[in-house]
Motif scaffolding. Structure first.
Motif, short mmCIF file in Angstrom:
data_model
loop_
_atom_site.label_atom_id
_atom_site.label_comp_id
_atom_site.label_asym_id
_atom_site.label_seq_id
_atom_site.Cartn_x
_atom_site.Cartn_y
_atom_site.Cartn_z
N ASN A 155 0.85 -1.18 0.00
CA ASN A 155 0.00 0.00 0.00
C ASN A 155 0.89 1.24 0.00
N THR A 156 0.75 2.08 -1.01
CA THR A 156 1.66 3.20 -1.19
C THR A 156 1.46 4.32 -0.17
N THR A 157 0.33 4.34 0.51
CA THR A 157 0.12 5.36 1.54
C THR A 157 0.64 4.91 2.90
N ALA A 158 0.86 3.61 3.05
CA ALA A 158 1.30 3.07 4.35
C ALA A 158 2.77 2.67 4.36
N ILE A 159 3.34 2.38 3.19
CA ILE A 159 4.72 1.91 3.10
C ILE A 159 5.54 2.93 2.34
N ASP A 160 6.52 3.54 3.02
CA ASP A 160 7.36 4.55 2.37
C ASP A 160 8.45 3.90 1.52
N THR A 161 9.13 2.91 2.07
CA THR A 161 10.19 2.21 1.35
C THR A 161 9.77 0.76 1.18
N PRO A 162 9.37 0.38 -0.01
CA PRO A 162 8.81 -0.97 -0.18
C PRO A 162 9.89 -2.05 -0.10
N PRO A 163 9.51 -3.24 0.31
CA PRO A 163 10.45 -4.37 0.29
C PRO A 163 10.82 -4.71 -1.15
N THR A 164 12.05 -5.10 -1.35
CA THR A 164 12.51 -5.44 -2.70
C THR A 164 12.94 -6.89 -2.83
N GLY A 231 -5.34 -1.13 2.92
CA GLY A 231 -4.39 -0.77 3.96
C GLY A 231 -4.56 -1.53 5.26
N THR A 232 -5.51 -2.47 5.31
CA THR A 232 -5.69 -3.25 6.53
C THR A 232 -4.50 -4.16 6.79
N GLN A 233 -3.90 -4.66 5.72
CA GLN A 233 -2.60 -5.35 5.76
C GLN A 233 -1.78 -4.70 4.65
N PRO A 234 -0.85 -3.82 4.98
CA PRO A 234 -0.22 -3.00 3.95
C PRO A 234 0.75 -3.71 3.02
N VAL A 235 1.09 -4.97 3.31
CA VAL A 235 1.99 -5.73 2.45
C VAL A 235 1.36 -7.08 2.16
N GLY A 236 1.43 -7.52 0.91
CA GLY A 236 0.85 -8.80 0.55
C GLY A 236 1.70 -9.58 -0.42
N ILE A 237 1.59 -10.88 -0.35
CA ILE A 237 2.20 -11.79 -1.32
C ILE A 237 1.07 -12.25 -2.22
N VAL A 238 1.13 -11.89 -3.51
CA VAL A 238 -0.06 -12.01 -4.35
C VAL A 238 0.33 -12.07 -5.82
N VAL A 239 -0.56 -12.57 -6.66
CA VAL A 239 -0.31 -12.60 -8.10
C VAL A 239 -0.37 -11.18 -8.66
N ASP A 240 0.47 -10.92 -9.64
CA ASP A 240 0.69 -9.53 -10.05
C ASP A 240 -0.47 -8.89 -10.80
N TYR A 241 -1.28 -9.67 -11.53
CA TYR A 241 -2.33 -9.04 -12.33
C TYR A 241 -3.38 -8.36 -11.47
N LEU A 242 -3.60 -8.86 -10.25
CA LEU A 242 -4.56 -8.23 -9.36
C LEU A 242 -4.10 -6.84 -8.94
N VAL A 243 -2.81 -6.67 -8.78
CA VAL A 243 -2.27 -5.36 -8.42
C VAL A 243 -2.50 -4.37 -9.57
N ARG A 244 -2.26 -4.82 -10.80
CA ARG A 244 -2.49 -3.94 -11.95
C ARG A 244 -3.95 -3.52 -12.05
N GLU A 245 -4.86 -4.45 -11.80
CA GLU A 245 -6.28 -4.13 -11.87
C GLU A 245 -6.67 -3.09 -10.81
N LEU A 246 -6.16 -3.26 -9.60
CA LEU A 246 -6.50 -2.31 -8.53
C LEU A 246 -5.85 -0.96 -8.78
N GLN A 247 -4.63 -0.95 -9.30
CA GLN A 247 -3.99 0.32 -9.66
C GLN A 247 -4.84 1.06 -10.69
N ALA A 248 -5.29 0.34 -11.71
CA ALA A 248 -6.09 0.96 -12.77
C ALA A 248 -7.39 1.53 -12.23
N ALA A 249 -7.88 0.94 -11.15
CA ALA A 249 -9.12 1.43 -10.53
C ALA A 249 -8.86 2.57 -9.55
#
Length: 347
Positions: A155-164, A231-249
């Protein structure tokens, strides 16, 4: 039956990536002209049943597009998580034949097992030479239909420096902040558990350290992505296409492709040997990997298995992603034990 297991290599994914890099985003499936569709003979009336883990709206769109080419074929869909699908298949085969014609779900090792048990019909899709050969079973029992990597979402509002990296997630700063899918429900999650266990840089020690941060285990990838976006759990292990869909929304979510490499599933499709509708089943497989079918896959935010249909908006080039490509024999042999160990650690 003796199976010849096929193992993808990082080098071949680089070749795919170079091809995809030069592609632009595909036009919507609705605007594709007739020349882009699979050339096929219209079939007589038939009914086929598809077992799938595809989200309902996605499989509905697939069926609708397929019926534009084959209006006489009725496609009945049973949709469930991969764990529920495999349980249903096992129950049906113990009392008779599997009641589906087609399986569209899970990962290559699952199909390897079904092929070894003589449950699948050998079929090579039309235009197979246009596909990424890393997802095509050389014996013809299944074919991948999309590339679905598992990544780190944040979550970009909760995590300043994302894990890499995957190792980053074991840091105490992420304690109580991580969510991930249940491998008893998600086929991708079960596959990932085995890949992580068999990756030298990770292994059981990494899983133990990750468990110490007490991740929340969600039923599947969908709830994981939604929890990160909310933001209820600001970091997730997940398939990437779902992230793209939520970003687009418009959701405040982004993705990190871990430096150690990402596991991926190819959502294979195969035909059950017990089918009474072989021609219709084969035409459905053909459509999924055709130019028209893969254009629709890109529209649905998936990385495609052919290089002539573009890539989703916001998706990285494949040569920019480090891919974990374990031996499928090893994954098949260790997946059950890896899931059992996961459950001991996380539940």
């Amino acid at each position: 039956m003796t199976r010849k297991h096929y193992v993808a290599t990082a080098a071949t994914f680089v070749v795919l990536g170079l091809a995809l890099t030069g592609c632009t985003a595909a036009e919507p499936a609705a605007t594709a002209d007739a020349d882009s569709a699979t050339t096929s003979t219209e079939l007589d009336a038939a009914t086929i049943t598809v077992y799938t883990s595809e989200p309902q709206e996605k499989i509905d769109a697939i069926v609708a597009a397929y019926n534009e080419e084959q209006p006489n074929v009725t496609v009945e869909v049973f949709r469930a998580g991969t764990g529920d699908l495999t349980a249903r298949i096992e129950a049906e085969r113990t009392t008779g034949d599997v009641q589906a014609d087609i399986l569209l779900a899970a990962d290559a090792p699952t199909f390897e097992g079904y092929a070894a048990d003589d449950l699948l019909l050998a079929y090579t899709p039309a235009d197979v030479e246009s596909l990424n050969q890393d997802v095509v079973d050389p014996e013809g029992f299944y074919t991948g239909t999309r590339i679905i990597p598992t990544v780190i979402a944040y979550n970009t509002t909760a995590i300043d420096t994302p894990p890499t990296s995957w190792q980053d997630l074991t840091d105490s700063e992420y304690a109580g902040k991580i969510t991930m899918p249940n491998p008893d429900v998600s086929g991708a999650a079960a596959f990932n558990a085995a890949v992580w266990m068999n990756t030298d840089e990770l292994g059981e020690e990494w899983l133990e350290d990750l468990a110490a941060n007490e991740p929340v285990i969600a039923d599947s990838n969908g709830p994981v992505s939604q929890a990160v976006a909310a933001g209820t759990q600001p970091v997730g292990i997940v398939v990437d296409y779902l992230v793209r869909e939520l970003q687009a929304a418009g959701s405040p979510i982004d993705v990190s492709y871990p430096s150690e490499g990402v596991p991926y599933v190819s959502q294979p499709v195969g035909i059950f040997a017990s089918t009474d509708e072989e021609a219709a089943s084969e035409s459905f497989v053909d459509f999924l990997v055709s130019e028209a079918g893969q254009t629709l896959a890109v529209e649905q935010s998936y990385l495609p298995v052919r290089n002539d249909v573009g890539t989703p908006d916001g998706a990285p080039a494949m040569d920019d992603i480090t891919i974990l490509t374990p031996d499928l024999d090893l994954i098949a042999e260790t997946k059950a034990a890896a899931v059992a160990r996961f459950n001991e650690l996380f539940q």
